[in-house]
Design a protein around this motif. Structure first.
Motif, mmCIF file in Angstrom:
data_model
loop_
_atom_site.group_PDB
_atom_site.id
_atom_site.type_symbol
_atom_site.label_atom_id
_atom_site.label_comp_id
_atom_site.label_asym_id
_atom_site.label_seq_id
_atom_site.Cartn_x
_atom_site.Cartn_y
_atom_site.Cartn_z
ATOM 1 N N ASN A 141 0.847 -1.186 0.000
ATOM 2 C CA ASN A 141 0.000 0.000 0.000
ATOM 3 C C ASN A 141 0.877 1.228 0.000
ATOM 4 O O ASN A 141 2.052 1.159 0.348
ATOM 5 C CB ASN A 141 -0.877 0.019 1.265
ATOM 6 N N HIS A 142 0.277 2.333 -0.370
ATOM 7 C CA HIS A 142 0.987 3.609 -0.381
ATOM 8 C C HIS A 142 1.159 4.078 1.065
ATOM 9 O O HIS A 142 0.219 4.063 1.852
ATOM 10 C CB HIS A 142 0.176 4.615 -1.190
ATOM 11 N N ALA A 143 2.378 4.491 1.400
ATOM 12 C CA ALA A 143 2.709 4.869 2.775
ATOM 13 C C ALA A 143 1.981 6.127 3.228
ATOM 14 O O ALA A 143 1.851 6.376 4.427
ATOM 15 C CB ALA A 143 4.217 5.089 2.902
ATOM 16 N N GLY A 144 1.531 6.932 2.283
ATOM 17 C CA GLY A 144 0.878 8.180 2.674
ATOM 18 C C GLY A 144 -0.620 8.081 2.704
ATOM 19 O O GLY A 144 -1.279 8.740 3.513
ATOM 20 N N THR A 145 -1.174 7.261 1.845
ATOM 21 C CA THR A 145 -2.625 7.283 1.638
ATOM 22 C C THR A 145 -3.362 6.195 2.405
ATOM 23 O O THR A 145 -4.586 6.159 2.378
ATOM 24 C CB THR A 145 -2.932 7.107 0.138
ATOM 25 N N THR A 146 -2.629 5.310 3.068
ATOM 26 C CA THR A 146 -3.287 4.192 3.740
ATOM 27 C C THR A 146 -3.231 4.372 5.251
ATOM 28 O O THR A 146 -2.163 4.274 5.854
ATOM 29 C CB THR A 146 -2.612 2.855 3.363
ATOM 30 N N PRO A 147 -4.387 4.669 5.881
ATOM 31 C CA PRO A 147 -4.406 4.809 7.343
ATOM 32 C C PRO A 147 -3.877 3.536 8.005
ATOM 33 O O PRO A 147 -4.004 2.436 7.459
ATOM 34 C CB PRO A 147 -5.891 5.016 7.650
ATOM 35 N N GLN B 191 -5.628 7.024 -4.561
ATOM 36 C CA GLN B 191 -4.434 6.180 -4.317
ATOM 37 C C GLN B 191 -4.423 5.609 -2.908
ATOM 38 O O GLN B 191 -3.370 5.197 -2.416
ATOM 39 C CB GLN B 191 -3.124 6.965 -4.557
ATOM 40 N N GLY B 192 -5.561 5.584 -2.276
ATOM 41 C CA GLY B 192 -5.692 5.024 -0.942
ATOM 42 C C GLY B 192 -7.091 4.419 -0.826
ATOM 43 O O GLY B 192 -7.910 4.544 -1.756
ATOM 44 N N PRO B 193 -7.372 3.781 0.285
ATOM 45 C CA PRO B 193 -8.604 2.992 0.409
ATOM 46 C C PRO B 193 -9.795 3.705 1.063
ATOM 47 O O PRO B 193 -10.854 3.105 1.199
ATOM 48 C CB PRO B 193 -8.154 1.841 1.311
ATOM 49 N N GLN C 210 -0.496 16.037 3.409
ATOM 50 C CA GLN C 210 0.252 15.739 4.632
ATOM 51 C C GLN C 210 1.698 16.183 4.536
ATOM 52 O O GLN C 210 2.289 16.128 3.466
ATOM 53 C CB GLN C 210 0.263 14.223 4.871
ATOM 54 N N VAL D 64 0.733 8.624 10.267
ATOM 55 C CA VAL D 64 1.088 7.302 9.740
ATOM 56 C C VAL D 64 2.606 7.142 9.790
ATOM 57 O O VAL D 64 3.345 8.128 9.818
ATOM 58 C CB VAL D 64 0.575 7.064 8.296
ATOM 59 N N THR E 126 5.700 4.322 8.264
ATOM 60 C CA THR E 126 5.974 3.178 7.399
ATOM 61 C C THR E 126 7.466 2.892 7.363
ATOM 62 O O THR E 126 8.255 3.796 7.130
ATOM 63 C CB THR E 126 5.499 3.470 5.953
ATOM 64 N N ARG F 159 4.170 10.724 8.324
ATOM 65 C CA ARG F 159 3.335 11.771 7.707
ATOM 66 C C ARG F 159 2.249 12.216 8.680
ATOM 67 O O ARG F 159 1.699 11.420 9.433
ATOM 68 C CB ARG F 159 2.678 11.261 6.419
ATOM 69 N N GLY G 67 -2.612 11.871 1.348
ATOM 70 C CA GLY G 67 -1.450 11.228 1.959
ATOM 71 C C GLY G 67 -0.239 11.284 1.046
ATOM 72 O O GLY G 67 0.894 11.166 1.500
ATOM 73 N N ALA G 68 -0.482 11.440 -0.239
ATOM 74 C CA ALA G 68 0.609 11.494 -1.209
ATOM 75 C C ALA G 68 0.864 12.926 -1.630
ATOM 76 O O ALA G 68 0.014 13.797 -1.457
ATOM 77 C CB ALA G 68 0.257 10.637 -2.421
#
Lengths: 409, 409
Positions: free
Chosen positions: A222-228, B190-192, B208, B258, B260, B285, B352-353
């Protein structure tokens, strides 16, 4: 009193063998069955012949030189190996074999004969650096590993097969292994304990059991920024938890339990991507087989729970399961007594590493002698043991062989 | 009411551009300034010209097409990028640019003119996959990055320099960047989050802040069997503790924090060797710059303590430090209201991106529109957004441009 070995002669042989496969800047590379290993074997065989030993080579390339005894019984064998890792030192293995040559030369020059024959052995591929498993030659010699199976092993880098390489270097022999009356191995400690405690000799009580386990965790990238955080299935963090648990187990169990995470890989391995897959290995060792089993059970149970909690899947693969090996109590006692008789400081200790000796333990009285490793370094071009320590170990080996083989002094 | 965009036409353009640099089995590779990027640019310029736009290219290769307004004021700009990562999807970046073409064509076919000019822009190297840093074109356009410095950047794989590659593909232009009256960017999430919550539109409140930190721990390599736990200086376990602390910080701070750990490497990386060196990266972030600074301070402090406790040395290297960017509150409100006016479900959310839009935020009223990403996947050949969501986003973009540019409907 047995005569004194020659420290200078021992060191000359260590230096001479160390020049074969020498690395620029120090250290040596004699990977099993390669050209440098062949050159080392040729040198060793020539030394054995010069000392009047009858030289034997078996089907897996083990070499031993036999000094006849007065009787026809089984020989007292001393041995180790002359192969090295890719960036090895001059002492690991070589010391045990060359101390064997030194004790033979000392017996010869003092005209001492023994009741039992004395054998000096160098076993094929102890390191396992080029061909797995390690302790291959002694394993085949002692029947723990299948000869034909081992002859078919391909190099870990794909270049070469054991049997073909033995043919190529001219060391596929036909001698039948002989069960010795006793087996003794002098080796550098490869750890820091003797040096730390200012001791000269380790009377090795046995070899730790070893469990290697590989864990592979599958999560979701998953994207490190966009995924809670709550929506992640982070394979990497699960693997970190397993690695930390290995450390916690060693702390909770206390010595001699050790735990090492030596391999740890994340995929895809990018700064801003939650890892999809993580792979790690855990090396657990203990002299107590039950405790070792308990450590492995606790770790694998923890790993399953940690993966499930994070919504990841886990695959667990045992890479190695060696039960602890105990050496012969009477012979370990003789090692200790022999050190004391020479006013050498000594302690009993387990071996943390595997050695050819462990293959002999089920067959005959077996023991090992450790001497200190500077800074505990081994498998390293900086590996070093002091001349006085090497000589002390070689002297012990001679004293014990004279005792066990019935020397007429 | 503004007229309806054509979902089918939008999808045809997404498909057409997706064929340029298409990967076998799906996905696309149009690394910045490579041959596929050139082909994509040529296609884009041809489309812009076909729609009657005046095409401009600046010194860093940014392309924009201008539709004249009734007045001479600054344009309302919509934009994004058409470069991709090596294994990218059809929507990341492309959606924002092609929705711009779609809104121009809708204005054209309905004979709608606007007071302000309308510009559709595609910025060079948003991804940063071939040349670092990312958001290079928009950064130069907005003055956050130095033009000459960026022109001299060498590819991360060593093959190519930005300026020379621009010359090679014919996209080093001379147009002067114009500060827009407002900047809008439609992008896939780009996130869920939107998919999970069953929502169609994200009104993006800002980007972010991002802190990337690399930690390198130096310990001592040792044999896994022969070195008691108490005598180890295990770089790997220190690194594991840092990685776990990053996770603990995210848990303690709570959303939107977040953390990662995407890169984690051990050296020498052997099963039975205590690691000498460990390297990891931590990506932190937060939308709140103070909290983000606090998270980074806590982590680096922890790392120093952990390394010292284990007798290891630590080097800490900041790889990236981007403060959070807040979008224009009034414009974010307009995005939200525009979604409600179309009965589209909407929520405010941070990005997030990083995106080109963040470069415009200091210069002019700026906002972004997100549409859902299936399973949150992006930078992945399986990246997908539904036609209905893409069309909804494009419709929002048209509605907002008509509002901001003063369309005569």
């Amino acid at each position: 009193m047995t005569p004194a070995i020659s420290p200078a002669r021992l060191m000359r042989r260590l230096t001479a063998l160390g020049e074969i496969g020498a690395l620029e800047g120090g250290g040596v590379c004699r990977l099993a069955l390669g050209d440098a290993d062949k050159a080392g074997r040729d040198w060793l065989v020539a030394e054995m012949e010069r000392l009047g030993l009858a030289v034997f080579v078996d089907a897996i390339g083990n070499i031993w030189g036999l000094r006849a005894g007065r009787g026809q019984g089984a020989p007292v064998m001393v041995g180790s190996h002359i192969d090295t890792v890719a960036t090895g030192g001059l002492y690991d293995g070589a010391l045990g074999v060359l101390a064997g040559l030194e004790l033979i030369e000392t017996l010869n020059e003092n005209g001492i004969d023994t009741e039992a024959p004395v054998a000096v052995a160098a076993f094929t591929n102890e390191e396992g650096a080029r061909f797995a498993p390690d302790m291959m030659g002694s394993g085949v010699y002692c029947g723990a590993l299948g000869r034909d199976e081992m002859l078919a092993v391909t190099a870990t880098d794909g270049a070469g097969v054991v049997g073909a390489e033995l043919d190529r270097i001219g060391y596929r022999g036909s001698a039948a292994p002989v069960v010795p009356a006793a087996y003794l191995e002098l080796h550098i400690e490869q750890g820091p304990v003797l040096e730390r405690e200012g001791l000269r000799i380790g009377a090795v009580t046995g070899v730790q059991g070893i469990h290697w386990t590989e864990f592979t965790v599958h999560g979701q990238t998953n994207h490190a920024g966009t995924t809670p955080m709550a929506l992640r299935r982070d394979a990497g963090q699960v693997a970190m938890r397993i690695a930390r648990e290995a450390d916690a187990i060693a702390a909770a169990f206390g010595p001699p339990q050790v735990a090492t995470v030596g391999v740890f890989e994340l995929s895809p391995g990018l700064v801003n991507v939650v890892p999809e897959t993580a792979r790690l290995t855990v090396d657990l060792r203990n002299t107590d087989g039950n405790r070792l089993n308990e450590a492995t059970r606790r770790l694998t149970g923890f790993a399953e729970t940690a993966a499930a909690q994070a919504g990841c899947t886990l695959s667990t693969r045992p890479l190695a399961r060696f039960a602890p090996v105990g050496f012969d109590a009477a012979l370990v006692g003789k090692v200790e007594a022999a050190a004391r008789a020479r006013q050498m400081s000594v302690r009993r200790m387990p071996s943390g590493a595997g050695h050819d000796a462990q293959m002999f333990a089920p067959l005959c009285p077996t023991a090992m002698i450790f001497v200190p490793s500077e800074k505990g370094l081994s498998h390293n071009v900086k590996e070093h043991s002091d001349e006085a320590d090497c000589a002390a170990g070689a002297q012990m080996l001679l004293d014990l062989v004279c005792d066990l083989a019935g020397a007429r002094i």
